[in-house]
Design an enzyme around this catalytic site. Structure first.
Site, PDB file in Angstrom:
ATOM      1  N   HIS A  25     -14.392  11.034  60.451  1.00 22.13           N
ATOM      2  CA  HIS A  25     -13.923   9.740  60.957  1.00 22.13           C
ATOM      3  C   HIS A  25     -12.653   9.287  60.252  1.00 22.13           C
ATOM      4  O   HIS A  25     -11.877   8.508  60.798  1.00 22.13           O
ATOM      5  CB  HIS A  25     -15.044   8.704  60.877  1.00 22.13           C
ATOM      6  CG  HIS A  25     -16.066   8.949  61.935  1.00 22.13           C
ATOM      7  ND1 HIS A  25     -17.166   9.744  61.732  1.00 22.13           N
ATOM      8  CD2 HIS A  25     -16.093   8.572  63.234  1.00 22.13           C
ATOM      9  CE1 HIS A  25     -17.848   9.816  62.852  1.00 22.13           C
ATOM     10  NE2 HIS A  25     -17.229   9.113  63.777  1.00 22.13           N
ATOM     11  N   ARG A  34     -15.616   1.774  68.937  1.00 25.58           N
ATOM     12  CA  ARG A  34     -16.472   2.178  67.805  1.00 25.58           C
ATOM     13  C   ARG A  34     -16.776   0.941  66.952  1.00 25.58           C
ATOM     14  O   ARG A  34     -16.111   0.671  65.968  1.00 25.58           O
ATOM     15  CB  ARG A  34     -15.756   3.223  66.953  1.00 25.58           C
ATOM     16  CG  ARG A  34     -15.612   4.594  67.598  1.00 25.58           C
ATOM     17  CD  ARG A  34     -14.971   5.570  66.604  1.00 25.58           C
ATOM     18  NE  ARG A  34     -15.167   6.949  66.968  1.00 25.58           N
ATOM     19  CZ  ARG A  34     -14.240   7.702  67.570  1.00 25.58           C
ATOM     20  NH1 ARG A  34     -13.080   7.199  67.887  1.00 25.58           N
ATOM     21  NH2 ARG A  34     -14.505   8.978  67.851  1.00 25.58           N
ATOM     22  N   ARG A  83     -19.721   0.694  72.295  1.00 27.44           N
ATOM     23  CA  ARG A  83     -20.776   1.541  71.730  1.00 27.44           C
ATOM     24  C   ARG A  83     -21.524   0.749  70.667  1.00 27.44           C
ATOM     25  O   ARG A  83     -20.912   0.110  69.819  1.00 27.44           O
ATOM     26  CB  ARG A  83     -20.171   2.796  71.106  1.00 27.44           C
ATOM     27  CG  ARG A  83     -21.247   3.683  70.511  1.00 27.44           C
ATOM     28  CD  ARG A  83     -20.686   4.985  70.055  1.00 27.44           C
ATOM     29  NE  ARG A  83     -19.937   4.869  68.819  1.00 27.44           N
ATOM     30  CZ  ARG A  83     -19.318   5.901  68.226  1.00 27.44           C
ATOM     31  NH1 ARG A  83     -19.368   7.095  68.794  1.00 27.44           N
ATOM     32  NH2 ARG A  83     -18.673   5.746  67.103  1.00 27.44           N
ATOM     33  N   GLU A 118     -24.242  13.914  72.572  1.00 25.56           N
ATOM     34  CA  GLU A 118     -23.581  14.512  71.403  1.00 25.56           C
ATOM     35  C   GLU A 118     -24.553  15.309  70.549  1.00 25.56           C
ATOM     36  O   GLU A 118     -24.210  15.787  69.477  1.00 25.56           O
ATOM     37  CB  GLU A 118     -22.850  13.446  70.585  1.00 25.56           C
ATOM     38  CG  GLU A 118     -23.603  12.176  70.335  1.00 25.56           C
ATOM     39  CD  GLU A 118     -22.738  11.087  69.689  1.00 25.56           C
ATOM     40  OE1 GLU A 118     -21.588  11.344  69.314  1.00 25.56           O
ATOM     41  OE2 GLU A 118     -23.255   9.970  69.541  1.00 25.56           O
ATOM     42  N   ASN A 120     -17.170  15.565  69.285  1.00 29.95           N
ATOM     43  CA  ASN A 120     -17.066  15.751  67.825  1.00 29.95           C
ATOM     44  C   ASN A 120     -18.442  16.083  67.255  1.00 29.95           C
ATOM     45  O   ASN A 120     -18.607  17.023  66.477  1.00 29.95           O
ATOM     46  CB  ASN A 120     -16.535  14.485  67.154  1.00 29.95           C
ATOM     47  CG  ASN A 120     -15.248  14.003  67.775  1.00 29.95           C
ATOM     48  OD1 ASN A 120     -14.508  14.808  68.317  1.00 29.95           O
ATOM     49  ND2 ASN A 120     -14.997  12.716  67.716  1.00 29.95           N
ATOM     50  N   ASP A 121     -19.416  15.280  67.653  1.00 32.11           N
ATOM     51  CA  ASP A 121     -20.763  15.539  67.151  1.00 32.11           C
ATOM     52  C   ASP A 121     -21.434  16.681  67.895  1.00 32.11           C
ATOM     53  O   ASP A 121     -22.199  17.446  67.307  1.00 32.11           O
ATOM     54  CB  ASP A 121     -21.617  14.270  67.252  1.00 32.11           C
ATOM     55  CG  ASP A 121     -21.329  13.338  66.090  1.00 32.11           C
ATOM     56  OD1 ASP A 121     -21.251  13.843  64.954  1.00 32.11           O
ATOM     57  OD2 ASP A 121     -21.162  12.130  66.308  1.00 32.11           O
ATOM     58  N   ARG A 130     -18.905  18.020  60.003  1.00 34.40           N
ATOM     59  CA  ARG A 130     -17.525  17.780  60.433  1.00 34.40           C
ATOM     60  C   ARG A 130     -16.648  17.211  59.326  1.00 34.40           C
ATOM     61  O   ARG A 130     -15.439  17.143  59.460  1.00 34.40           O
ATOM     62  CB  ARG A 130     -17.487  16.893  61.690  1.00 34.40           C
ATOM     63  CG  ARG A 130     -18.173  15.565  61.519  1.00 34.40           C
ATOM     64  CD  ARG A 130     -18.433  14.878  62.847  1.00 34.40           C
ATOM     65  NE  ARG A 130     -17.367  13.973  63.227  1.00 34.40           N
ATOM     66  CZ  ARG A 130     -17.498  12.994  64.116  1.00 34.40           C
ATOM     67  NH1 ARG A 130     -18.673  12.819  64.736  1.00 34.40           N
ATOM     68  NH2 ARG A 130     -16.518  12.218  64.419  1.00 34.40           N
ATOM     69  N   CYS A 157     -15.371  11.528  75.333  1.00 34.22           N
ATOM     70  CA  CYS A 157     -14.681  10.566  74.458  1.00 34.22           C
ATOM     71  C   CYS A 157     -14.469  11.127  73.053  1.00 34.22           C
ATOM     72  O   CYS A 157     -13.991  10.428  72.172  1.00 34.22           O
ATOM     73  CB  CYS A 157     -15.440   9.245  74.397  1.00 34.22           C
ATOM     74  SG  CYS A 157     -17.052   9.383  73.629  1.00 34.22           S
TER      75      CYS A 157
HETATM   76  C1  PEP Z   1     -18.074  12.032  69.080  1.00 32.56           C
HETATM   77  O1  PEP Z   1     -19.000  12.356  68.339  1.00 32.56           O
HETATM   78  O2  PEP Z   1     -17.413  12.844  69.739  1.00 32.56           O
HETATM   79  C2  PEP Z   1     -17.685  10.611  69.206  1.00 32.56           C
HETATM   80  C3  PEP Z   1     -16.817  10.212  70.109  1.00 32.56           C
HETATM   81  O3  PEP Z   1     -18.220   9.733  68.340  1.00 32.56           O
HETATM   82  P1  PEP Z   1     -17.801   9.666  66.792  1.00 32.56           P
HETATM   83  O4  PEP Z   1     -16.589  10.514  66.611  1.00 32.56           O
HETATM   84  O5  PEP Z   1     -17.548   8.240  66.477  1.00 32.56           O
HETATM   85  O6  PEP Z   1     -19.004  10.204  66.099  1.00 32.56           O
HETATM   86 MG    MG Z   2     -20.327  10.854  67.614  1.00 30.57          MG
END
Ligand code: PEP
Ligand code: MG
Length: 581
Positions: A200, A307, A343, A444, A467-468, A478, A515
């Site tokens: 993040h 977020r 979210r 995710e 991402n997750d 990550r 996203c």
């Molecule tokens: C993701 O996991 O792709 C996402 C958009 O949420 P975050 O990056 O805030 O975990």
């Molecule tokens: Mg996520």
């Protein structure tokens, strides 16, 4: 002496500026014995440093009272001023200097270490976290003692050293909470020794549109305060003390990039449609209400991901329902009827908030722990307050609720029950809200992607958090640069999950977006279009580059090519085919 370090490119662009070291005080200070007769002078030096910091904090306090300053700044400054004047920091180091004849910096650091150790013993999580404030106050005093009373400039102000004078932050590590504070400061870029490309911290860097490189391993110990540095956020390179030729080359490249960016602006009002006339929705990801300016500048079709956890960071108390409502209302109103996808709190993992420290447990494996919806369902009062705030904001625009990190159908059912409960509470209070507010889920976790049939029956839209999804599919943290080379969006397993989710959503006739960071990577736009994706949500700064790809694409041709590509299991061949799309 000029040298170059290589790390992970996380936020593109070039920054040229002077290093500002963000440090752990203990690593820095000189240790020496002061002669008996020099002791009074050493003690005066210490007292003068305290006085300077007192003045600095006074100035900050005035700044905190000006409109537009973050509300938590004032509380933070008060806490720091209180610690500064407490005898444990103002007096005990002087005793140490007298007793052990150590220099001021050394005495202060010894006392700080003792206090931090004592705070570590405290059971109450909130109080325990105050140790960070102590460290920050000590760092301020140390900077004065070391003759570097340097502060980061406020955004909008002039850089301290002319056009290349902006500061580039050099740190061992930065948390997302640290990084979000750069939104109010004038920072040209940052580099860290730790960190993964989709942590993040990296995500916030992209949203700030400042070049950043993480995972450099040795930048913090090798770079000196004020060194001239170049951050190449596109190639993942840090150049320290560059020679004149390299500097000129980078100045040129920086100007070229700026020119390219300004040319892209022409696309702002262009329709996001492909050559075969397929409309694509391009939405924005935001962290704070102040990001709306960028959303508008990019001409986004709405907010695809707000977020909200960033509203909870860098403060000592939770944002109240009213405060949250105000933040959500501002965004809903500003978007004037365009969708705003809020979210619910995704705290945990690498995102921590000290206001929640009392309730947040030190998890053995935070990414797999009580994060996001799991945390909210375990803390119903916090969750209900947020749901009420979102619902109230829905009266002022087209708001929809997005639930993060779903793995179980029961989590959806419990959340829907809580939304009903929040609605009932608002009806009792005679508050207005959108009775038909849409509720969607983030996909995710691979379990959700694989068992999606049961999910789509209960949700009105989906948003894929790649991402997750990649983190959990490939079992790599990550945030950990040691495994970042294994973070592969083109792994066949990831591509199959993505394609499955998009197809299942289409069959169920519910909207689906991506996203995660993939959505904002122009090199992957054609792949996602070929998979059938028609809704992308990304940092506003990426939006026009992605639009540029869309207006040159033909979805029918891409669909055929991607179908072929999906049959392939060989990573290298997949990569080649993606490049040729
Ligand atoms: C993701 O996991 O792709 C996402 C958009 O949420 P975050 O990056 O805030 O975990
Ligand atoms: Mg996520």
């Amino acid at each position: 002496m000029s040298f170059t370090l290589h790390g992970l490119a996380v936020s593109q662009g070039i920054a040229i500026g002077h290093a500002h070291l963000v440090s752990h005080a203990t690593l820095e200070v000189a240790h020496y014995t002061v002669r008996e007769r020099d002791l009074p002078r050493e003690i005066t030096r210490f007292e003068e440093a305290l006085a300077t910091v007192r003045t600095e904090l006074g100035a900050l306090k005035t700044e905190a009272a000006t409109p537009g300053s973050p509300s938590e700044l004032s509380a933070l400054v008060n806490v720091h001023a209180m610690f500064l004047d407490d005898p444990m920091l103002a007096e005990v180091p002087k005793d140490l200097m007298r007793e052990r004849r150590c220099n001021a910096e050394w005495a202060l650091v010894q006392q700080m270490e003792l206090l931090v150790a004592q705070f570590d013993e405290i059971d109450d999580g909130y109080l325990r976290e105050r140790k960070h404030d102590i460290v920050q106050v000590v760092e301020r005093v140390l900077r004065v003692l070391l003759g570097k009373p340097r502060r980061l400039g406020r955004k909008g102000g002039k850089g301290e050293k002319g056009d290349e004078g902006e500061l580039v932050v050099v740190a061992h590590d930065l948390s997302p909470a640290d990084t979000i504070q750069f939104k109010n400061l004038k920072i040209a870029g940052f580099v860290t020794d730790l960190g993964g490309a989709t942590s993040h911290t990296a995500i916030v860097a992209r949203s700030l549109a400042i070049p950043a490189v993480v995972g450099l391993h040795h930048a913090r110990p090798l770079v000196r305060e004020n060194d001239m540095i170049i951050v190449d956020g596109t190639r993942g390179v840090l150049i320290v003390d560059p020679d004149a030729r390299v500097l000129e080359e980078y100045r040129l490249r920086k100007r070229e990039l700026e020119l390219e960016r300004s040319k892209l602006k022409r696309l702002k009002t262009a329709r996001a449609a492909t050559l075969d006339n397929v409309d694509v929705e391009l939405m924005a990801n935001i962290e704070l209400p102040q990001d709306i300016a960028q959303v508008k500048e990019a001409g986004a079709d709405g907010v695809g991901l707000f977020r909200t956890e960033f509203l909870f960071m860098n403060r000592d108390t939770l944002p109240s329902e009213d405060e949250q409502f105000e933040a959500y209302r501002v965004v809903a109103k500003a978007l004037a009827g365009k969708p705003v996808t809020i979210r619910t709190l995704d705290i945990g993992g690498d995102k921590t908030a000290r206001a929640l420290a009392g309730t947040e447990r030190q998890a053995p494996n935070p990414a797999l722990g009580l994060r996001a919806i799991r945390y909210c369902l375990a803390e119903p009062q916090i969750f209900l307050a947020q749901l009420r705030a979102i619902l109230r904001a829905s009266h002022f625009g087209k708001v929809q609720i997005l639930i993060p990190m779903l793995a179980h159908v029961t989590e959806i059912e419990q959340t829907l029950t809580m939304i009903e409960q929040a609605k009932a509470q608002l009806r009792e209070r005679r508050c207005k809200f959108d009775e038909h507010i849409a509720v969607g889920g983030m996909i995710e976790i691979p379990a959700a992607a694989l068992a999606l049939g049961a999910f789509v029956k209960r949700l009105q839209f989906l948003s894929i958090g790649t991402n997750d999804l990649i983190q959990y599919t490939l079992a790599i943290d990550r945030t950990d640069e040691a495994v970042s080379h294994l973070y592969d969006p083109l792994h066949p397993a990831v591509l199959r999950l993505l394609s499955m989710v998009i197809q299942t959503a289409h069959k169920a006739e519910i909207p689906v977006a991506v996203c995660g960071e993939l959505a904002g990577d122009p090199k992957l736009t054609r792949l996602l279009l070929g998979m059938g994706l028609r809704q992308f949500s990304m940092h506003p700064t990426q939006l026009l580059e992605v639009k540029q790809q869309i207006v040159m694409a033909d979805t029918e041709q891409l669909a055929m090519k991607v179908t072929r590509l999906m049959r392939c299991d060989e990573p290298e061949r997949i990569r080649e085919q993606v490049e040729r799309l």
